[in-house]
Design a protein around this motif. Structure first.
Motif, PDB file in Angstrom:
ATOM      1  N   TRP A   1       9.289  -4.642  -7.674  1.00 40.06           N
ATOM      2  CA  TRP A   1       9.136  -4.031  -8.993  1.00 40.06           C
ATOM      3  C   TRP A   1       7.667  -3.953  -9.369  1.00 40.06           C
ATOM      4  O   TRP A   1       6.899  -4.881  -9.080  1.00 40.06           O
ATOM      5  N   ALA A   2       7.293  -2.863 -10.023  1.00 39.77           N
ATOM      6  CA  ALA A   2       5.954  -2.767 -10.604  1.00 39.77           C
ATOM      7  C   ALA A   2       6.126  -2.982 -12.095  1.00 39.77           C
ATOM      8  O   ALA A   2       6.856  -2.243 -12.759  1.00 39.77           O
ATOM      9  N   SER A   3       5.494  -4.021 -12.600  1.00 41.05           N
ATOM     10  CA  SER A   3       5.765  -4.448 -13.972  1.00 41.05           C
ATOM     11  C   SER A   3       4.597  -4.186 -14.899  1.00 41.05           C
ATOM     12  O   SER A   3       3.435  -4.217 -14.503  1.00 41.05           O
ATOM     13  N   GLN A   4       4.983  -3.985 -16.131  1.00 42.40           N
ATOM     14  CA  GLN A   4       4.029  -3.850 -17.219  1.00 42.40           C
ATOM     15  C   GLN A   4       4.128  -5.180 -17.958  1.00 42.40           C
ATOM     16  O   GLN A   4       5.215  -5.567 -18.393  1.00 42.40           O
ATOM     17  N   THR A   5       3.034  -5.900 -18.047  1.00 38.74           N
ATOM     18  CA  THR A   5       3.127  -7.199 -18.714  1.00 38.74           C
ATOM     19  C   THR A   5       3.004  -6.989 -20.222  1.00 38.74           C
ATOM     20  O   THR A   5       2.646  -5.917 -20.690  1.00 38.74           O
ATOM     21  N   CYS A   6       3.289  -8.036 -20.984  1.00 39.16           N
ATOM     22  CA  CYS A   6       3.529  -7.814 -22.407  1.00 39.16           C
ATOM     23  C   CYS A   6       2.327  -7.449 -23.254  1.00 39.16           C
ATOM     24  O   CYS A   6       2.494  -6.974 -24.360  1.00 39.16           O
ATOM     25  N   ASP A   7       1.134  -7.670 -22.743  1.00 44.71           N
ATOM     26  CA  ASP A   7      -0.007  -7.277 -23.561  1.00 44.71           C
ATOM     27  C   ASP A   7      -0.376  -5.817 -23.319  1.00 44.71           C
ATOM     28  O   ASP A   7      -1.379  -5.324 -23.781  1.00 44.71           O
ATOM     29  N   GLN A   8       0.458  -5.111 -22.582  1.00 40.90           N
ATOM     30  CA  GLN A   8       0.152  -3.714 -22.268  1.00 40.90           C
ATOM     31  C   GLN A   8       1.244  -2.809 -22.822  1.00 40.90           C
ATOM     32  O   GLN A   8       2.378  -2.881 -22.389  1.00 40.90           O
ATOM     33  N   GLY A   9       0.896  -1.998 -23.771  1.00 41.48           N
ATOM     34  CA  GLY A   9       1.848  -0.961 -24.189  1.00 41.48           C
ATOM     35  C   GLY A   9       2.729  -1.402 -25.336  1.00 41.48           C
ATOM     36  O   GLY A   9       3.213  -2.520 -25.389  1.00 41.48           O
ATOM     37  N   THR A  10       2.996  -0.482 -26.235  1.00 43.89           N
ATOM     38  CA  THR A  10       3.719  -0.815 -27.458  1.00 43.89           C
ATOM     39  C   THR A  10       5.196  -1.084 -27.207  1.00 43.89           C
ATOM     40  O   THR A  10       5.798  -1.899 -27.880  1.00 43.89           O
ATOM     41  N   VAL A  11       5.797  -0.401 -26.238  1.00 45.00           N
ATOM     42  CA  VAL A  11       7.227  -0.594 -26.006  1.00 45.00           C
ATOM     43  C   VAL A  11       7.493  -2.042 -25.636  1.00 45.00           C
ATOM     44  O   VAL A  11       8.384  -2.696 -26.160  1.00 45.00           O
ATOM     45  N   CYS A  12       6.634  -2.548 -24.791  1.00 45.35           N
ATOM     46  CA  CYS A  12       6.785  -3.922 -24.368  1.00 45.35           C
ATOM     47  C   CYS A  12       6.669  -4.862 -25.559  1.00 45.35           C
ATOM     48  O   CYS A  12       7.441  -5.796 -25.713  1.00 45.35           O
ATOM     49  N   GLN A  13       5.714  -4.564 -26.434  1.00 45.51           N
ATOM     50  CA  GLN A  13       5.538  -5.439 -27.599  1.00 45.51           C
ATOM     51  C   GLN A  13       6.756  -5.398 -28.524  1.00 45.51           C
ATOM     52  O   GLN A  13       7.159  -6.405 -29.071  1.00 45.51           O
ATOM     53  N   THR A  14       7.353  -4.229 -28.648  1.00 45.39           N
ATOM     54  CA  THR A  14       8.537  -4.106 -29.498  1.00 45.39           C
ATOM     55  C   THR A  14       9.615  -5.072 -29.037  1.00 45.39           C
ATOM     56  O   THR A  14      10.327  -5.661 -29.823  1.00 45.39           O
TER      57      THR A  14
ATOM     58  N   PHE B   1       0.843  -1.204   0.000  1.00 50.97           N
ATOM     59  CA  PHE B   1       0.000   0.000   0.000  1.00 50.97           C
ATOM     60  C   PHE B   1       0.881   1.259   0.000  1.00 50.97           C
ATOM     61  O   PHE B   1       0.667   2.183  -0.790  1.00 50.97           O
ATOM     62  N   GLN B   2       1.892   1.269   0.849  1.00 55.29           N
ATOM     63  CA  GLN B   2       2.792   2.429   0.945  1.00 55.29           C
ATOM     64  C   GLN B   2       3.559   2.643  -0.376  1.00 55.29           C
ATOM     65  O   GLN B   2       3.719   3.769  -0.832  1.00 55.29           O
ATOM     66  N   LEU B   3       4.025   1.548  -0.963  1.00 54.80           N
ATOM     67  CA  LEU B   3       4.783   1.684  -2.215  1.00 54.80           C
ATOM     68  C   LEU B   3       3.901   2.306  -3.280  1.00 54.80           C
ATOM     69  O   LEU B   3       4.334   3.183  -4.039  1.00 54.80           O
ATOM     70  N   LYS B   4       2.670   1.852  -3.329  1.00 52.78           N
ATOM     71  CA  LYS B   4       1.763   2.379  -4.354  1.00 52.78           C
ATOM     72  C   LYS B   4       1.519   3.872  -4.156  1.00 52.78           C
ATOM     73  O   LYS B   4       1.547   4.654  -5.113  1.00 52.78           O
ATOM     74  N   ILE B   5       1.315   4.270  -2.916  1.00 46.32           N
ATOM     75  CA  ILE B   5       1.085   5.700  -2.658  1.00 46.32           C
ATOM     76  C   ILE B   5       2.316   6.513  -3.039  1.00 46.32           C
ATOM     77  O   ILE B   5       2.243   7.512  -3.741  1.00 46.32           O
ATOM     78  N   ARG B   6       3.470   6.040  -2.581  1.00 46.71           N
ATOM     79  CA  ARG B   6       4.695   6.818  -2.784  1.00 46.71           C
ATOM     80  C   ARG B   6       5.146   6.836  -4.241  1.00 46.71           C
ATOM     81  O   ARG B   6       5.944   7.675  -4.634  1.00 46.71           O
ATOM     82  N   ALA B   7       4.688   5.862  -5.022  1.00 52.17           N
ATOM     83  CA  ALA B   7       5.122   5.825  -6.424  1.00 52.17           C
ATOM     84  C   ALA B   7       4.294   6.756  -7.294  1.00 52.17           C
ATOM     85  O   ALA B   7       4.669   7.008  -8.443  1.00 52.17           O
ATOM     86  N   GLN B   8       3.212   7.302  -6.775  1.00 54.05           N
ATOM     87  CA  GLN B   8       2.335   8.129  -7.625  1.00 54.05           C
ATOM     88  C   GLN B   8       3.093   9.221  -8.377  1.00 54.05           C
ATOM     89  O   GLN B   8       2.908   9.389  -9.580  1.00 54.05           O
TER      90      GLN B   8
END
Ligand SMILES: O=C(O)CCC(=O)C(=O)O
Ligand SMILES: [Fe+2]
Length: 284
Positions: free
Chosen positions: A267-280, A125-132
């Motif tokens: 780590w907060a990750s973006q999985t591969c079906d999200q976002g073009t950079v990841c797909q590249t 919870f704290q990480l999420k708040i502080r990462a905003q």
């Protein structure tokens, strides 16, 4: 806690990379062979191993070729290069056995699942708040904090982590979090390297890097932080919009000179079906 160093993986890389490595670039005095100091610089670059010393290099050369120096003319022969690559495995195995900090990473590590108790739920919870503030034009709905367990890392004397990026494929670790749990008496700074850092750049001798890592890195543009228990460091691992930056957010854990350092990494990750950079990058 298990040692974090993946021995087998490093060995495989060593054989493969030795065969395609440009040893001649390290013949600084153009003498035709690599002496201990030159060979150590080559090994630091080849292995991303800033603590690899001239003494290690001589032992490596001796175990591989029977000589303390490595002749470039000898290396020009493909069979000799193949022999060196193979014998290097055994030499490196011995070095790792006795001095595990000599290679790219040395620490002890345990994975802590996020669902073990209220304390970790509170931390998430704290990480999420502080990462905003780090999430410019983005939001948590694209990122997952709990795809990987929290990593608790313990560094003892000479424990360190050579320059690396936390990002990788197929997923993309968009944000890195580092919570300091215990500070060493000396050393152990975390340094964020300037963009475009050259990963084969290890210009300093092992002894200087071991004792003065943060100062040396700051002098070439890094931003370094001393561990303070309870504090958190968070940063973004941004790729260029065209996906071309392959080592985003490069950083270093400097060697612990005295005492012990404990951290927790998440780590907060973006999985591969999200976002073009990841797909590249996903097909690599
Ligand atoms: O211990 C540190 O200062 C850095 C740790 C780190 O880079 C990691 O866990 O990926
Ligand atoms: Fe890292």
């Amino acid at each position: 806690m298990k040692p974090s160093f993946a021995k087998e993986r490093a060995m495989q890389r060593l054989v493969f990379q030795t065969r395609s490595f440009s040893f001649h670039l390290f013949d600084f005095d153009a003498s035709g062979d690599l002496s201990g100091l030159e060979l150590a610089a080559a090994a630091r670059s080849l292995l991303n191993a800033p603590l690899f010393s001239a003494q290690d290099a001589r032992a490596w050369s001796f175990a591989s070729t029977g000589k303390p120096n490595l002749s470039l003319a000898w290396l020009d022969d493909d069979d000799n290069l193949a022999t060196l690559a193979l014998r290097s495995r055994e030499a490196a195995a011995r070095i790792i056995e006795h001095r595990p900090e000599r290679l790219a990473r040395h620490s002890f590590q345990a994975a802590l699942p996020w669902d073990v108790g209220e304390l970790l739920a509170a931390l998430a919870f704290q990480l999420k708040i502080r990462a905003q503030p780090l999430l410019a034009n983005s939001s948590w709905s694209y990122l997952e904090l709990q795809v990987e367990p929290l990593q608790v890392i313990r560094y003892t004397k000479n424990g360190h982590y050579a320059p690396h990026s936390d990002s990788g494929w197929p997923g993309h670790r968009r944000l890195s979090f580092l919570v300091y749990l215990q500070a060493p008496i000396k050393g152990g700074e975390t340094c964020l390297l300037p963009a475009g850092w050259n990963f084969s750049l290890h210009p300093w001798g092992a002894g200087r890097y071991r004792m003065h890592c943060a100062e040396l890195l700051q002098a070439v543009g890094a931003v370094c932080f001393c561990p303070v228990p309870g504090r958190m460091l968070a940063w973004r691992n941004d790729w260029n919009a065209d996906g071309s930056l392959e080592v985003p957010g490069a950083h270093v854990a400097c060697p612990v000179v005295e005492g012990e350092k404990w951290v927790a990494s998440a780590w907060a990750s973006q999985t591969c079906d999200q976002g073009t950079v990841c797909q590249t990058h996903a097909g690599r």
